[in-house]
Motif scaffolding. Sequence first.
Motif, PDB file in Angstrom:
ATOM      1  N   ILE A 279      -2.013  -1.634  -0.995  1.00  0.00           N
ATOM      2  CA  ILE A 279      -0.854  -2.395  -0.476  1.00  0.00           C
ATOM      3  C   ILE A 279       0.399  -1.533  -0.339  1.00  0.00           C
ATOM      4  O   ILE A 279       1.492  -2.068  -0.100  1.00  0.00           O
ATOM      5  CB  ILE A 279      -0.535  -3.610  -1.382  1.00  0.00           C
ATOM      6  CG1 ILE A 279      -0.046  -3.149  -2.768  1.00  0.00           C
ATOM      7  CG2 ILE A 279      -1.733  -4.535  -1.497  1.00  0.00           C
ATOM      8  CD1 ILE A 279       0.624  -4.239  -3.566  1.00  0.00           C
ATOM      9  N   GLN A 280       0.273  -0.218  -0.461  1.00  0.00           N
ATOM     10  CA  GLN A 280       1.467   0.629  -0.420  1.00  0.00           C
ATOM     11  C   GLN A 280       2.311   0.408   0.830  1.00  0.00           C
ATOM     12  O   GLN A 280       3.542   0.419   0.758  1.00  0.00           O
ATOM     13  CB  GLN A 280       1.061   2.106  -0.511  1.00  0.00           C
ATOM     14  CG  GLN A 280       0.586   2.516  -1.893  1.00  0.00           C
ATOM     15  CD  GLN A 280       0.253   3.990  -1.968  1.00  0.00           C
ATOM     16  OE1 GLN A 280       1.088   4.849  -1.694  1.00  0.00           O
ATOM     17  NE2 GLN A 280      -0.974   4.294  -2.336  1.00  0.00           N
ATOM     18  N   GLY A 281       1.666   0.204   1.947  1.00  0.00           N
ATOM     19  CA  GLY A 281       2.414   0.057   3.194  1.00  0.00           C
ATOM     20  C   GLY A 281       2.997  -1.321   3.414  1.00  0.00           C
ATOM     21  O   GLY A 281       3.826  -1.512   4.309  1.00  0.00           O
ATOM     22  N   ILE A 282       2.586  -2.312   2.592  1.00  0.00           N
ATOM     23  CA  ILE A 282       3.066  -3.683   2.772  1.00  0.00           C
ATOM     24  C   ILE A 282       3.664  -4.252   1.486  1.00  0.00           C
ATOM     25  O   ILE A 282       3.771  -5.468   1.327  1.00  0.00           O
ATOM     26  CB  ILE A 282       1.918  -4.614   3.252  1.00  0.00           C
ATOM     27  CG1 ILE A 282       0.774  -4.630   2.229  1.00  0.00           C
ATOM     28  CG2 ILE A 282       1.432  -4.199   4.635  1.00  0.00           C
ATOM     29  CD1 ILE A 282      -0.222  -5.756   2.448  1.00  0.00           C
ATOM     30  N   VAL A 283       4.062  -3.373   0.576  1.00  0.00           N
ATOM     31  CA  VAL A 283       4.495  -3.847  -0.740  1.00  0.00           C
ATOM     32  C   VAL A 283       5.749  -4.722  -0.653  1.00  0.00           C
ATOM     33  O   VAL A 283       5.917  -5.660  -1.446  1.00  0.00           O
ATOM     34  CB  VAL A 283       4.717  -2.655  -1.702  1.00  0.00           C
ATOM     35  CG1 VAL A 283       5.926  -1.818  -1.273  1.00  0.00           C
ATOM     36  CG2 VAL A 283       4.872  -3.134  -3.131  1.00  0.00           C
ATOM     37  N   SER A 284       6.628  -4.458   0.301  1.00  0.00           N
ATOM     38  CA  SER A 284       7.835  -5.268   0.446  1.00  0.00           C
ATOM     39  C   SER A 284       7.480  -6.718   0.763  1.00  0.00           C
ATOM     40  O   SER A 284       8.013  -7.649   0.148  1.00  0.00           O
ATOM     41  CB  SER A 284       8.733  -4.697   1.540  1.00  0.00           C
ATOM     42  OG  SER A 284       9.888  -5.489   1.699  1.00  0.00           O
ATOM     43  N   GLU A 285       6.574  -6.918   1.717  1.00  0.00           N
ATOM     44  CA  GLU A 285       6.144  -8.272   2.073  1.00  0.00           C
ATOM     45  C   GLU A 285       5.396  -8.927   0.902  1.00  0.00           C
ATOM     46  O   GLU A 285       5.543 -10.128   0.647  1.00  0.00           O
ATOM     47  CB  GLU A 285       5.237  -8.227   3.305  1.00  0.00           C
ATOM     48  CG  GLU A 285       5.923  -7.774   4.582  1.00  0.00           C
ATOM     49  CD  GLU A 285       6.037  -6.257   4.722  1.00  0.00           C
ATOM     50  OE1 GLU A 285       6.540  -5.804   5.766  1.00  0.00           O
ATOM     51  OE2 GLU A 285       5.618  -5.541   3.798  1.00  0.00           O
ATOM     52  N   TRP A 286       4.595  -8.132   0.210  1.00  0.00           N
ATOM     53  CA  TRP A 286       3.845  -8.598  -0.963  1.00  0.00           C
ATOM     54  C   TRP A 286       4.799  -9.162  -2.024  1.00  0.00           C
ATOM     55  O   TRP A 286       4.614 -10.272  -2.522  1.00  0.00           O
ATOM     56  CB  TRP A 286       3.044  -7.421  -1.513  1.00  0.00           C
ATOM     57  CG  TRP A 286       2.274  -7.629  -2.788  1.00  0.00           C
ATOM     58  CD1 TRP A 286       2.759  -7.593  -4.067  1.00  0.00           C
ATOM     59  CD2 TRP A 286       0.866  -7.879  -2.910  1.00  0.00           C
ATOM     60  NE1 TRP A 286       1.753  -7.796  -4.978  1.00  0.00           N
ATOM     61  CE2 TRP A 286       0.584  -7.972  -4.304  1.00  0.00           C
ATOM     62  CE3 TRP A 286      -0.179  -8.016  -2.001  1.00  0.00           C
ATOM     63  CZ2 TRP A 286      -0.710  -8.200  -4.787  1.00  0.00           C
ATOM     64  CZ3 TRP A 286      -1.473  -8.238  -2.498  1.00  0.00           C
ATOM     65  CH2 TRP A 286      -1.717  -8.328  -3.857  1.00  0.00           C
ATOM     66  N   MET A 287       5.839  -8.407  -2.338  1.00  0.00           N
ATOM     67  CA  MET A 287       6.799  -8.823  -3.370  1.00  0.00           C
ATOM     68  C   MET A 287       7.641 -10.012  -2.904  1.00  0.00           C
ATOM     69  O   MET A 287       8.023 -10.861  -3.714  1.00  0.00           O
ATOM     70  CB  MET A 287       7.693  -7.644  -3.751  1.00  0.00           C
ATOM     71  CG  MET A 287       6.945  -6.464  -4.374  1.00  0.00           C
ATOM     72  SD  MET A 287       6.170  -6.846  -5.946  1.00  0.00           S
ATOM     73  CE  MET A 287       7.497  -6.440  -7.075  1.00  0.00           C
ATOM     74  N   ASP A 288       7.931 -10.079  -1.615  1.00  0.00           N
ATOM     75  CA  ASP A 288       8.707 -11.196  -1.090  1.00  0.00           C
ATOM     76  C   ASP A 288       7.970 -12.523  -1.296  1.00  0.00           C
ATOM     77  O   ASP A 288       8.569 -13.522  -1.718  1.00  0.00           O
ATOM     78  CB  ASP A 288       8.999 -11.007   0.401  1.00  0.00           C
ATOM     79  CG  ASP A 288      10.115 -10.007   0.653  1.00  0.00           C
ATOM     80  OD1 ASP A 288      10.842  -9.679  -0.311  1.00  0.00           O
ATOM     81  OD2 ASP A 288      10.260  -9.550   1.799  1.00  0.00           O
ATOM     82  N   VAL A 289       6.686 -12.525  -0.989  1.00  0.00           N
ATOM     83  CA  VAL A 289       5.889 -13.744  -1.156  1.00  0.00           C
ATOM     84  C   VAL A 289       5.899 -14.191  -2.617  1.00  0.00           C
ATOM     85  O   VAL A 289       6.075 -15.378  -2.928  1.00  0.00           O
ATOM     86  CB  VAL A 289       4.438 -13.518  -0.676  1.00  0.00           C
ATOM     87  CG1 VAL A 289       3.544 -14.684  -1.090  1.00  0.00           C
ATOM     88  CG2 VAL A 289       4.399 -13.336   0.837  1.00  0.00           C
ATOM     89  N   LEU A 290       5.740 -13.237  -3.521  1.00  0.00           N
ATOM     90  CA  LEU A 290       5.693 -13.567  -4.950  1.00  0.00           C
ATOM     91  C   LEU A 290       7.031 -14.091  -5.451  1.00  0.00           C
ATOM     92  O   LEU A 290       7.095 -15.072  -6.196  1.00  0.00           O
ATOM     93  CB  LEU A 290       5.282 -12.330  -5.749  1.00  0.00           C
ATOM     94  CG  LEU A 290       3.856 -11.827  -5.497  1.00  0.00           C
ATOM     95  CD1 LEU A 290       3.644 -10.478  -6.167  1.00  0.00           C
ATOM     96  CD2 LEU A 290       2.837 -12.832  -6.001  1.00  0.00           C
ATOM     97  N   SER A 291       8.118 -13.425  -5.048  1.00  0.00           N
ATOM     98  CA  SER A 291       9.433 -13.838  -5.543  1.00  0.00           C
ATOM     99  C   SER A 291       9.880 -15.156  -4.928  1.00  0.00           C
ATOM    100  O   SER A 291      10.581 -15.939  -5.568  1.00  0.00           O
ATOM    101  CB  SER A 291      10.475 -12.745  -5.268  1.00  0.00           C
ATOM    102  OG  SER A 291      10.650 -12.548  -3.881  1.00  0.00           O
ATOM    103  N   ILE A 292       9.473 -15.414  -3.701  1.00  0.00           N
ATOM    104  CA  ILE A 292       9.884 -16.663  -3.044  1.00  0.00           C
ATOM    105  C   ILE A 292       9.088 -17.854  -3.571  1.00  0.00           C
ATOM    106  O   ILE A 292       9.650 -18.912  -3.868  1.00  0.00           O
ATOM    107  CB  ILE A 292       9.725 -16.549  -1.515  1.00  0.00           C
ATOM    108  CG1 ILE A 292      10.734 -15.540  -0.948  1.00  0.00           C
ATOM    109  CG2 ILE A 292       9.924 -17.913  -0.855  1.00  0.00           C
ATOM    110  CD1 ILE A 292      10.511 -15.208   0.520  1.00  0.00           C
TER     111      ILE A 292
END
Length: 440
Positions: A362-375
């Motif tokens: 997920i290195q290339g999509i980690v920002s989107e990954w973290m956004d889903v979790l935090s939201i």
Amino acid sequence: MKKRESFNNQWGFILACIGSAVGMGNIWMFPTRVSMYGGGAYLLLYIIFVALIGFTGVIGEMSLGRAAKSGPIDAFGLACESKGKRKLGEILGLIPVLGSLAMAIGYTVVMGWILKYMIGSFTGSTLSPQDTADFAGKFGNMASSFGNNLWQFFALAAGIGILMFGVGRGIEKANKIMMPVFFVLFIILGIYVFFQPGSADGYKYIFTIDTQYLFSPKTWVYALGQAFFSLSVAGSGTLIYGSYLSDNEDIPKAAGRVALFDTIAAMLAALVIIPAMATTGARLNQGGPGLLFIYLPALFKSMPGGYIIAVIFFIAVFLAGLSSLINLYEAPVATIQEKFKLNRKISCSVIAVFALIVSLCIQGIVSEWMDVLSIYICPLGAGLAGIMFFWVLGKKYVENQVNLGHTNKFTDKFYPVCKYIYCPVCILVLILGIVFGGIG
């Protein structure tokens, strides 16, 4: 029956909780929001929300964990058992556990970046780019798919290695070193920045209350989001640390200290970064990874003694991040350990192998990954924990648990405030996160 692990003393527990709370949000988000949303006005609202969440959600999750003597699955199961629906509670308890694991995996990617920059601050490679565009290019290459495999592996190994030693010999001892060092290093940075020409403008902005921002909904929304996520209420990390507490520990007092030191950490970051930006005449309007890996390194390079400042800064950031990483991994590790009756090292190894594979992918999509979790996942986990403790278990149970180890009876206002204000706030954070695309 094997005795459950525990913290050796209250300060060990408090430092571990401070470590879980002090993380990237304090360093790469709080200073930016102070700068963008009115300085002192934002700070005032942030402190109010920290007090609210610290003395409701944090106390609640610690107390629920201690009552269950286990992680979220058994804690939620305990709550629902009183209604004859233990299995439902255990299924709901999986949400914060899986959320914690997913957040830890994303955080592992970020920790790989930080470790690379920390080592590079010693070798000189961190500040080797010539200008901001070069710093951005360097970061872009590192943050691309499979762009930082080796350092990510070492970051994960550091966190899992600490967890393998357990609660008292691992988590507690590590935080007893990391947290004091973190605060000392940021104080050193703060003193350095204080003597730089132009820094006074930064301090003036931080502590000046511009009343127009108090009438801006965004100031309130982002102050709430910052306080909520900074204090790590998600139904997992704080709850699992609470499960290692004895009945003699004073949870309200511990929660107050955690909220205090987390706020101090955020303020130290703001008192370093905002005045440092002011020395160049720039206003901080860039948060997130860009601040940490592009704009601040470029700023350090232009400052006298910048290479030394970079070393101190990235060591401090790495310690803050590592303390949060081990907290995020503890809930899934403890769950594997308890549910499958595996020993500590095997449980850590199982989680580590899974986390390494997923985090590399997920290195290339980690920002989107973290956004889903935090939201979605974090406020949902916090809300579920709040509902289980304050609504399902009820007033008498809550007051008995919170008052264990407390010298005098805790305020009668605690239960109604938690039930009718804190729990709806969790739902509000979820809704606002969806509307604003993330407020944490």
